[in-house]
Design a protein around this motif. Structure first.
Motif, mmCIF file in Angstrom:
data_model
loop_
_atom_site.group_PDB
_atom_site.id
_atom_site.type_symbol
_atom_site.label_atom_id
_atom_site.label_comp_id
_atom_site.label_asym_id
_atom_site.label_seq_id
_atom_site.Cartn_x
_atom_site.Cartn_y
_atom_site.Cartn_z
ATOM 1 N N VAL A 14 1.059 -1.129 0.070
ATOM 2 C CA VAL A 14 0.023 -0.051 0.194
ATOM 3 C C VAL A 14 0.420 1.333 -0.349
ATOM 4 C CG1 VAL A 14 -2.067 1.181 1.135
ATOM 5 C CG2 VAL A 14 -2.072 -1.122 1.315
ATOM 6 N N TYR A 15 0.356 2.068 -1.172
ATOM 7 C CA TYR A 15 1.475 3.223 -0.838
ATOM 8 C C TYR A 15 0.555 5.223 -0.358
ATOM 9 C CZ TYR A 15 3.655 7.512 -3.368
ATOM 10 O OH TYR A 15 4.118 8.522 -3.060
ATOM 11 N N ALA A 16 1.360 5.598 0.314
ATOM 12 C CA ALA A 16 0.413 6.839 0.857
ATOM 13 C C ALA A 16 1.392 7.700 1.297
ATOM 14 C CB ALA A 16 0.341 7.031 2.246
ATOM 15 N N ASP A 17 0.998 9.097 -0.459
ATOM 16 C CA ASP A 17 2.053 10.141 0.236
ATOM 17 C C ASP A 17 1.353 11.357 0.218
ATOM 18 O OD1 ASP A 17 -0.057 10.023 -1.917
ATOM 19 O OD2 ASP A 17 1.441 10.888 -3.661
ATOM 20 N N GLY A 18 2.677 12.541 0.868
ATOM 21 C CA GLY A 18 2.035 13.590 0.919
ATOM 22 C C GLY A 18 3.369 14.751 1.269
ATOM 23 N N ILE A 19 2.542 15.487 2.212
ATOM 24 C CA ILE A 19 3.994 16.496 2.573
ATOM 25 C C ILE A 19 4.440 16.319 3.568
ATOM 26 C CG2 ILE A 19 4.436 19.237 2.294
ATOM 27 C CD1 ILE A 19 3.091 17.789 0.413
ATOM 28 N N PHE A 20 4.304 16.267 4.656
ATOM 29 C CA PHE A 20 4.073 15.550 6.237
ATOM 30 C C PHE A 20 4.489 16.758 6.549
ATOM 31 C CE2 PHE A 20 3.880 11.903 4.012
ATOM 32 C CZ PHE A 20 2.532 11.464 4.646
ATOM 33 N N ASP A 21 4.178 17.648 6.893
ATOM 34 C CA ASP A 21 4.653 19.249 6.760
ATOM 35 C C ASP A 21 4.745 19.439 8.586
ATOM 36 O OD1 ASP A 21 6.677 21.305 7.137
ATOM 37 O OD2 ASP A 21 5.343 22.761 6.430
ATOM 38 N N LEU A 22 5.410 19.966 9.429
ATOM 39 C CA LEU A 22 4.947 19.436 10.828
ATOM 40 C C LEU A 22 4.215 18.578 11.291
ATOM 41 C CD1 LEU A 22 3.277 23.471 11.090
ATOM 42 C CD2 LEU A 22 5.761 22.498 12.048
ATOM 43 N N PHE A 23 4.935 16.985 11.311
ATOM 44 C CA PHE A 23 4.981 15.774 11.399
ATOM 45 C C PHE A 23 3.462 15.480 12.473
ATOM 46 C CE2 PHE A 23 3.855 11.442 11.863
ATOM 47 C CZ PHE A 23 3.648 11.005 10.883
ATOM 48 N N HIS A 24 2.433 15.585 12.250
ATOM 49 C CA HIS A 24 1.086 15.879 13.755
ATOM 50 C C HIS A 24 0.364 14.338 13.166
ATOM 51 C CE1 HIS A 24 -2.119 17.324 10.586
ATOM 52 N NE2 HIS A 24 -0.809 17.949 10.804
ATOM 53 N N SER A 25 -0.340 14.000 15.322
ATOM 54 C CA SER A 25 -1.254 12.899 14.603
ATOM 55 C C SER A 25 -2.089 12.894 13.767
ATOM 56 C CB SER A 25 -2.245 13.389 16.255
ATOM 57 O OG SER A 25 -2.682 14.559 16.090
ATOM 58 N N GLY A 26 -2.695 13.597 12.932
ATOM 59 C CA GLY A 26 -3.428 14.005 11.707
ATOM 60 C C GLY A 26 -2.683 12.909 10.560
ATOM 61 N N HIS A 27 -1.574 13.297 10.403
ATOM 62 C CA HIS A 27 -0.654 12.453 9.976
ATOM 63 C C HIS A 27 0.064 10.851 10.257
ATOM 64 C CE1 HIS A 27 1.801 16.679 8.655
ATOM 65 N NE2 HIS A 27 0.482 16.030 7.667
ATOM 66 N N ALA A 28 -0.517 10.883 11.776
ATOM 67 C CA ALA A 28 0.159 9.320 11.502
ATOM 68 C C ALA A 28 -1.199 9.259 12.426
ATOM 69 C CB ALA A 28 0.372 9.579 13.695
ATOM 70 N N ARG A 29 -2.541 9.416 12.018
ATOM 71 C CA ARG A 29 -3.726 8.057 12.452
ATOM 72 C C ARG A 29 -3.935 7.970 11.079
ATOM 73 N NH1 ARG A 29 -7.984 8.913 16.276
ATOM 74 N NH2 ARG A 29 -6.915 9.802 18.233
#
Length: 367
Positions: free
Chosen positions: A79-94
């Motif tokens: 499975v592939y997921a992409d993004g910017i992930f700036d200021l990595f926070h809980s929303g990214h982790a979830r």
């Protein structure tokens, strides 16, 4: 093949006012407690150019039904997921957690776009690309990180990394002149939707910083950062220093006021204690005084008893009424102390005593 619906996903949607342990809500469900042991990995996820892929085996995508039934351990669903992930926070982790739990046996590959692509298509970032790579590497759900990921996924890229499904939230992502950059992925049946976490995003965090800019600027100046590093003008620097001094004076005044309130409270408590003790002692004193000098006090009884004894001592004894009457020699008459008059006599002896001579009580008075 039908793409997986959001109801089938192991998602944890959180509201802004999430209540419960670690921000969990009723939709999350609180998992049972587990024994204290290390559940995470001990090393960060490797980069894709550090992972050796066996290209001798043919690349055959698995279907959604096969993925849901479970694949062999040596053939996980990629499975592939992409993004910017700036200021990595809980929303990214979830979001990555949902992607990792799409299928029973999942290998999660995360692509992170470079600074050049991000600045061209989205805007300036707070963290540079190396910081963002490192942040995603240390997420426990990530198995592999792709640096300098493409903005639009091509069939060549999908085949190179042998990707079975692409995970992202189902909201159309308009960018690079397209209404939805994942439209061709959805049409190919390779899209696996996840849910966004409400109440947290990189834009929200940046908005907080911009809103409270003066507070953060003053804090960093106090911690030793220079005005040049913070891009603060000379006038603003002096203004922040003055505000800091004013706040310190206010804090001192507030501390003095609180200490004064504590002192006054202690004095009031002591004064109330002293008043209560004084009232107790005064009641005790008044009670003792009334017991001694009151209408029914001990002093009155003592005076009555002493007066009775004195009267008994100075009064003559009368003969019993049953004794025979006979003439007796006249007894000397009694005279009250400090008085020249004789006491009144009874009618029976009045005639007999009229001719008698009045005698004094004691010889001392006659003398």
């Amino acid at each position: 093949m039908e793409p997986p619906t959001s109801s089938r996903l192991n998602s944890r949607k959180r509201r802004k006012d999430g209540s419960g342990p670690n921000g969990a809500t009723e939709l999350d469900g609180i998992p049972p407690k587990m024994s204290r042991r290390s559940l995470g990995l001990r090393e960060p996820a490797p980069f894709s150019d550090e992972v050796e892929i066996d290209y001798s085996k043919p690349y055959i995508r698995v279907t959604y039904e096969e993925a849901m039934r479970g694949t062999p351990l040596d053939r996980p669903v990629r499975v592939y997921a992409d993004g910017i992930f700036d200021l990595f926070h809980s929303g990214h982790a979830r979001a990555l957690m949902q992607a990792k739990n799409l299928f029973p046996n999942t290998y999660l590959i995360v692509g992170v776009c470079s600074d050049e692509l991000t600045h061209n298509f989205k805007g300036f970032t707070v963290m540079n690309e190396n910081e963002r790579y490192d942040a995603v590497q240390h997420c426990r759900y990530v198995d592999e990180v792709v640096r300098n990921a493409p903005w639009t996924l091509t069939p060549e890229f999908l085949a190179e990394h042998r990707i079975d499904f692409v995970a992202h939230d189902d909201i159309p992502y308009s960018s690079a002149g397209s209404d939805d950059v994942y439209k061709h992925i959805k049409e190919a049946g390779m899209f696996a939707p996840t849910q966004r976490t409400e109440g947290i995003s990189t834009s929200d965090i940046i908005t907080r910083i911009v809103r409270d800019y003066d507070v953060y600027a003053r804090r960093n100046l106090q911690r030793g950062y220079t005005a040049k590093e913070l891009n603060v003008s000379f006038i603003n620097e002096k203004k922040y220093h003055l505000q800091e001094r004013v706040d310190k004076v206010k804090k001192r005044v507030k501390d003095v006021e609180e200490k004064s309130k504590e002192f006054v409270q202690k004095v009031e408590e002591k004064s109330i204690d002293l008043i209560q003790k004084w009232e107790e002692k005064s009641r005790e004193f008044i009670g003792n005084f009334l017991e001694m000098f009151g209408p029914e006090g001990a002093l009155k009884h003592m005076l009555k008893e002493g007066k009775g004894r004195m009267l008994q001592a100075i009064s003559p004894k009368q003969s019993p009424s049953s004794s025979p009457t006979h003439d007796r020699s006249p007894s000397p008459s009694f005279r009250w102390p400090f008085s020249t008059k004789t006491p009144p006599s009874s009618p029976a002896n009045r005639s007999r005593n009229e001719s008698s001579v009045t005698y004094d009580i004691s010889e001392d008075e006659e003398d």
